[in-house]
Design a protein around this motif. Sequence first.
Motif: not given
Length: 217
Positions: A185-197
């Motif tokens: 969850f953290m990697v997706n949230r902050f690294v892979i897709s930080p621009e996502k809403v």
Amino acid sequence: MDIAEMMDQFLRNYDPENKMSEKQKKIVAAAIEIFSEKGFAATSTSEIAKKAGVAEGTIFRHYKTKKDLLISIVMPTMIKYVAPFFAKNFSREIFENEHKSFESFLRKMIQNRFDFAKQNFPILKIYMQEVFYHEELQGEFRKVFLNHVYEKFKNIILHFQEKGEIVFLPPDTVIRMIISTVLGFMVNRFVISPEKVWNDEEEIEQTVQFLLNGLKR
């Protein structure tokens, strides 16, 4: 808080006898910002020098190689910052407090790690990007986890297994499942897709429920 302010706070709180010059602080802050944006391999020392407002030769007076500059950021972060904050404070806030249920433990732990990642994202992003390529960083992470977190985490799992709240899998397996899910969850949230809403509260709750239902007795 910008990266320069973060560095000042880090040095004040965790290295009170710091001898780093103002130029070194600027170099390190610039390196953190660019490493975080572009990654270590794609960053040049000339870019760092330009961002820091110093001559490129100044960097090499303080750091022999670009990797030395990376390690000067990440290793002190791991030893003086992540180690005491992640391990000791994390243990005190999460593992050394009583939890009425496994659900309340999960919710508090995930929220705690989310807040930490959000506050310290630039430095943690560098670590997540580079840990697979540098054995010294892997070694520091293992040492911190085993010395300060593992046994207390294991005891929490055994406690809730004995209460009948979670399945009787080996504690190491349960710990691995929890860490993999939360880290994903953290990697997706902050690294892979930080621009996502992102709806952070909803994502945290869904992560809690996913783990809770997956590990339910």
